[in-house]
Write a protein that holds these residues in place. Structure first.
Motif, PDB file in Angstrom:
ATOM      1  N   LEU A 192       1.160   2.719 -12.676  1.00  0.00           N
ATOM      2  CA  LEU A 192       0.850   2.305 -11.301  1.00  0.00           C
ATOM      3  C   LEU A 192       2.106   2.310 -10.445  1.00  0.00           C
ATOM      4  O   LEU A 192       2.065   2.671  -9.263  1.00  0.00           O
ATOM      5  N   LEU A 193       3.216   1.912 -11.024  1.00  0.00           N
ATOM      6  CA  LEU A 193       4.491   1.918 -10.296  1.00  0.00           C
ATOM      7  C   LEU A 193       4.987   3.344 -10.080  1.00  0.00           C
ATOM      8  O   LEU A 193       5.602   3.642  -9.049  1.00  0.00           O
ATOM      9  N   GLU A 194       4.712   4.210 -11.039  1.00  0.00           N
ATOM     10  CA  GLU A 194       5.073   5.626 -10.872  1.00  0.00           C
ATOM     11  C   GLU A 194       4.326   6.220  -9.681  1.00  0.00           C
ATOM     12  O   GLU A 194       4.906   6.954  -8.864  1.00  0.00           O
ATOM     13  N   VAL A 195       3.036   5.909  -9.584  1.00  0.00           N
ATOM     14  CA  VAL A 195       2.238   6.377  -8.439  1.00  0.00           C
ATOM     15  C   VAL A 195       2.801   5.794  -7.142  1.00  0.00           C
ATOM     16  O   VAL A 195       2.909   6.493  -6.125  1.00  0.00           O
ATOM     17  N   ALA A 196       3.178   4.539  -7.179  1.00  0.00           N
ATOM     18  CA  ALA A 196       3.693   3.860  -5.982  1.00  0.00           C
ATOM     19  C   ALA A 196       4.992   4.474  -5.471  1.00  0.00           C
ATOM     20  O   ALA A 196       5.297   4.378  -4.278  1.00  0.00           O
ATOM     21  N   ASP A 197       5.733   5.122  -6.347  1.00  0.00           N
ATOM     22  CA  ASP A 197       6.990   5.758  -5.920  1.00  0.00           C
ATOM     23  C   ASP A 197       6.747   6.888  -4.928  1.00  0.00           C
ATOM     24  O   ASP A 197       7.686   7.337  -4.252  1.00  0.00           O
ATOM     25  N   SER A 198       5.496   7.362  -4.826  1.00  0.00           N
ATOM     26  CA  SER A 198       5.169   8.413  -3.867  1.00  0.00           C
ATOM     27  C   SER A 198       4.862   7.850  -2.482  1.00  0.00           C
ATOM     28  O   SER A 198       4.662   8.615  -1.536  1.00  0.00           O
ATOM     29  N   VAL A 199       4.835   6.530  -2.376  1.00  0.00           N
ATOM     30  CA  VAL A 199       4.550   5.859  -1.103  1.00  0.00           C
ATOM     31  C   VAL A 199       5.849   5.233  -0.602  1.00  0.00           C
ATOM     32  O   VAL A 199       6.376   4.311  -1.242  1.00  0.00           O
ATOM     33  N   PRO A 200       6.402   5.707   0.522  1.00  0.00           N
ATOM     34  CA  PRO A 200       7.703   5.217   0.994  1.00  0.00           C
ATOM     35  C   PRO A 200       7.802   3.697   1.093  1.00  0.00           C
ATOM     36  O   PRO A 200       8.816   3.114   0.714  1.00  0.00           O
ATOM     37  N   ALA A 201       6.757   3.043   1.579  1.00  0.00           N
ATOM     38  CA  ALA A 201       6.807   1.587   1.762  1.00  0.00           C
ATOM     39  C   ALA A 201       6.821   0.832   0.435  1.00  0.00           C
ATOM     40  O   ALA A 201       7.195  -0.354   0.395  1.00  0.00           O
ATOM     41  N   LEU A 202       6.431   1.495  -0.639  1.00  0.00           N
ATOM     42  CA  LEU A 202       6.350   0.828  -1.947  1.00  0.00           C
ATOM     43  C   LEU A 202       7.469   1.235  -2.896  1.00  0.00           C
ATOM     44  O   LEU A 202       7.775   0.502  -3.846  1.00  0.00           O
TER      45      LEU A 202
END
Length: 271
Positions: A192-202
């Motif tokens: 889930l954190l790996e996916v979040a790395d694709s979102v600048p705010a996260l």
């Protein structure tokens, strides 16, 4: 040797034998007592182990405990009981599109990949607000945790901002990151954190990371899931415009492509 000495010697020998027999008997009694005591301890230990195992087996799991939690930490940018009302978009928008999704749902991924950008554009332009209702029923079917864990992570993204929530939801459903329904990848915080790395705010957002790893919004996710269960909706994705189901013309299916979505939503907006 005198008869007297012979009798005395025999008596002494008999006494020694008697004493030896008593010592042996006492030793044997002690041995039996130790065996009985040891066996009792073993039985009690086994019984205690079984009892502990039964107790642990009957102990509610993490998600069951979260489901029954009385104190619920809701993300920011929510409202209603336990924060289960999630509305994205212009507050003044007259129309409301309800979107019911399960994070592990392959049909939801197809919808998001095909029509998600059109939906986001409409919301940004104020054509309607988006009310999101998250489900976790695929976990129940496949004995997994990914739907629940992803919903909790979406709560962590919503706690950052509605925009982060929208972008993270799109990333979870993207062709790059969305797993097969049989793969419970979303059960892993690391993924889930790996996916979040694709979102600048996260990306590199310490508060978001902590909330995902600590399960800050796990109880909230279960309350949101309960909201879905009470809605009467039986599958995902399901879309409703002001309570009326949005489908592809001539079917009961939700639109998947941008063209199907545009046609179905424009019709729903007029209705």
């Amino acid at each position: 040797m005198s008869a007297r000495n012979s009798k005395a010697n025999k008596a002494a020998a008999r006494e020694r034998l008697r004493q030896e027999r008593e010592r042996q008997a006492k030793k044997e009694r002690t041995r039996r007592q130790l065996i009985v005591a040891g066996s009792t301890v073993l039985v009690l230990a086994v019984a205690g182990g079984i009892g502990y195992g039964v107790m642990q087996a009957n102990k509610p799991g993490h998600w069951e405990s979260a489901k029954d939690a009385k104190n619920v930490t809701a993300p920011r940018n929510t409202s209603g009981e336990n924060g289960t009302t999630v509305v994205i978009g212009e507050p003044g928008a007259k129309k409301t599109l309800e979107l019911y999704e399960d994070s592990r749902c392959p049909a939801c991924a197809a919808f998001e990949q095909g029509a998600g950008k059109t939906l986001e554009k409409d919301v940004a332009e104020g054509k309607y607000k988006l009310k999101y209702i998250g489900a976790t029923f695929i976990d129940n079917m496949d004995q997994g945790e990914g739907s629940k864990n992803a919903l909790s992570a979406l709560g962590a993204a919503l706690d950052v901002s509605p925009e982060a929530f929208t972008e993270y939801k799109a990333a979870l459903y993207s062709q790059k990151f969305h797993p097969q329904e049989s793969e419970d990848k979303f059960a892993k915080d690391s993924y889930l954190l790996e996916v979040a790395d694709s979102v600048p705010a996260l990306k590199n957002n310490a508060a978001f990371k902590k909330n995902v790893e600590d399960g800050t919004f796990d109880a909230w996710a279960m309350k949101m899931s309960a909201t879905f269960d009470k809605s009467g909706v039986e599958g995902t994705p399901t879309l409703k415009m002001d309570g009326k189901k949005v489908t592809v013309a001539g079917s009961d299916n939700a639109p998947e492509t941008a063209a199907e979505y545009r046609t179905a939503i424009d019709k729903a907006l007029k209705g």
